[in-house]
Design a protein around this motif. Sequence first.
Motif, PDB file in Angstrom:
ATOM      1  N   UNK A   1      17.447   0.607   3.545  1.00  0.00           N
ATOM      2  CA  UNK A   1      18.645   1.232   2.790  1.00  0.00           C
ATOM      3  C   UNK A   1      18.098   2.025   1.710  1.00  0.00           C
ATOM      4  N   UNK A   2      16.995   1.742   1.068  1.00  0.00           N
ATOM      5  CA  UNK A   2      16.754   2.327  -0.317  1.00  0.00           C
ATOM      6  C   UNK A   2      15.619   3.385  -0.449  1.00  0.00           C
ATOM      7  N   UNK A   3      15.074   3.468   0.860  1.00  0.00           N
ATOM      8  CA  UNK A   3      13.958   4.783   1.092  1.00  0.00           C
ATOM      9  C   UNK A   3      13.826   5.004   2.316  1.00  0.00           C
ATOM     10  N   UNK A   4      13.307   6.073   2.403  1.00  0.00           N
ATOM     11  CA  UNK A   4      12.964   6.686   3.952  1.00  0.00           C
ATOM     12  C   UNK A   4      11.690   6.273   4.200  1.00  0.00           C
TER      13      UNK A   4
ATOM     14  N   UNK B   1       6.550   5.045  -1.156  1.00  0.00           N
ATOM     15  CA  UNK B   1       6.906   6.113  -0.448  1.00  0.00           C
ATOM     16  C   UNK B   1       6.187   6.309   1.007  1.00  0.00           C
ATOM     17  N   UNK B   2       6.956   7.029   1.790  1.00  0.00           N
ATOM     18  CA  UNK B   2       6.349   7.092   3.192  1.00  0.00           C
ATOM     19  C   UNK B   2       5.068   7.742   3.202  1.00  0.00           C
ATOM     20  N   UNK B   3       4.953   8.748   2.531  1.00  0.00           N
ATOM     21  CA  UNK B   3       3.650   9.626   2.486  1.00  0.00           C
ATOM     22  C   UNK B   3       2.680   9.296   1.368  1.00  0.00           C
ATOM     23  N   UNK B   4       2.502   8.090   0.987  1.00  0.00           N
ATOM     24  CA  UNK B   4       1.995   7.321  -0.271  1.00  0.00           C
ATOM     25  C   UNK B   4       0.530   7.774   0.064  1.00  0.00           C
ATOM     26  N   UNK B   5      -0.242   7.662   1.112  1.00  0.00           N
ATOM     27  CA  UNK B   5      -1.519   7.813   1.357  1.00  0.00           C
ATOM     28  C   UNK B   5      -2.069   9.238   1.119  1.00  0.00           C
ATOM     29  N   UNK B   6      -1.101  10.157   1.399  1.00  0.00           N
ATOM     30  CA  UNK B   6      -1.265  11.657   1.027  1.00  0.00           C
ATOM     31  C   UNK B   6      -1.644  11.870  -0.286  1.00  0.00           C
ATOM     32  N   UNK B   7      -1.057  11.071  -1.106  1.00  0.00           N
ATOM     33  CA  UNK B   7      -1.080  11.474  -2.512  1.00  0.00           C
ATOM     34  C   UNK B   7      -2.196  10.322  -3.235  1.00  0.00           C
TER      35      UNK B   7
END
Length: 502
Positions: free
Chosen positions: A337-340, A366-372
């Motif tokens: 409910x709090x994040x995608x 966050x969903x794309x954490x590995x990309x950052x």
Amino acid sequence: MGLAGAPRPRNASTRPPSKELEQLWSAPTVQRERSDQARRPRRGPGRHLPLVVGADLLGLGVPAWLVLRADGQPQAHLAAGAASLVWCGVRAARRRYAARRPGDHGGALTAPGDWLLFVGLLAVLGTVSAEPVRPVTAVLALLPGLLVTVAVSVGSRLPWPGTRRRAKHRVLVVGEAPEVDRAVRLLGSRTDHAYTVVAAIPVGKAALAGETPVPGHLAPAPADDDVSTVLGGAFAHDADLALVIPGPQLSEERLRQLSWGLHDGGLPLSVLSGLSGITAGRVRPASAAGLTLLHIAPPLRRGPQMILKGAVDRTGAVLGLALLAPLLALIAAAIRLTSDGPVFHRQTRQGQHNLPFTMWKFRTMVEDAEAHKAQLATDNETDGPMFKIRRDPRVTRVGRVLRRTSLDELPQLLNVARGDMSLVGPRPPLPEEVSRYDERELRRLAVRPGLTGLWQVSGRSDLSWQETVSLDLWYVDNWSVATDLGLMARTLRAVTDGRGAY
């Protein structure tokens, strides 16, 4: 009459003609009195032994009798009495009623291991019994005995008014400067032992790195004043133990001569072994051809303890998943409910023997954490191959709470139930971390990684990489079922504290 050529005991006519040493020989025998006191702190139930044994007998026997009688078991009083006697027999066989030396571990952390062995013995006896007891009833009947024993063990260690604190050895360290610095640093870094360094005597003119008092130096080569220098330093700083570190300048013959003089002067002697990271239970001294041998038992890799560890892992994981199901559902709903993104984060980790497996966690980023991750490489706050940032911008609000309380790790119970992980063990590393391991660090993978372990209860991310590796290697070589139970008990405190969790 003595044998020709045999060494004669020292007396006033055979002592070395050194004024300093002569003063030490004629001085009051303070060191010898302290050495007697140093042997006295062997602790155990002592005069309270009847109370301790009585607590074990009644603490298990009375509740067992009440539970068995309520369940309608025939001759409940006989069964309860026999169980309490077996319980005390297990405790006695494992020397829980014997005296303990300062620094020995025991007490409440040993009781769960004793209890598991006790339950196993009763289970074997129950298979040949004409009236077997249901497992649930047996556990309910026997569990109060464990709780009473733990309570008595904890209570006996509380600082009750009028009781003395545990005696400490006041240690004088003797050896070459680098080794003295190392010993002083390690002994001063922990408090779970009975040794306090009060002074040091280096061999040679090299200065010590720390602020330890130095009452004198030994010459690089054997000298007539070796004994007088060490005894004088011990007397000046009220030391009751000499900790000697062998080395090139402190050879076997020089060490033997020094030990004779120190023992004649009333000062006990301990020799620091070059081995480290080995528990005393794995060491067995022996003698052959005049040589002192230390037999080192190999680490546990097979046998009954391995079987018991596997059973405890699988049973604990299944029970944990069943009991924590409502909490797991609430956490999953909060993340959703709090994040995608998905509720769970699956990641490839390296397990026992460097075999990869998929590890489960609650998603805290966050969903794309590995990309950052590559963009944050310069902000890494740990040395070695691990990647940790105290205030990682990729972590969500709910994720910060989960990491602080370690609740994000709970899905790893699935990995434990599957056999990829254990309840207790080293931290499971990433493949990219393992690719940078040296031979020493690869030894961490000799056992299954764990949901918790020494790393988690000793500071977690606040530890340096070398500290983490040292803790994991100690566990790999010295683990036991009793150690696992103790670490699981300490995990609750570490989770409550939250120190080093980010």
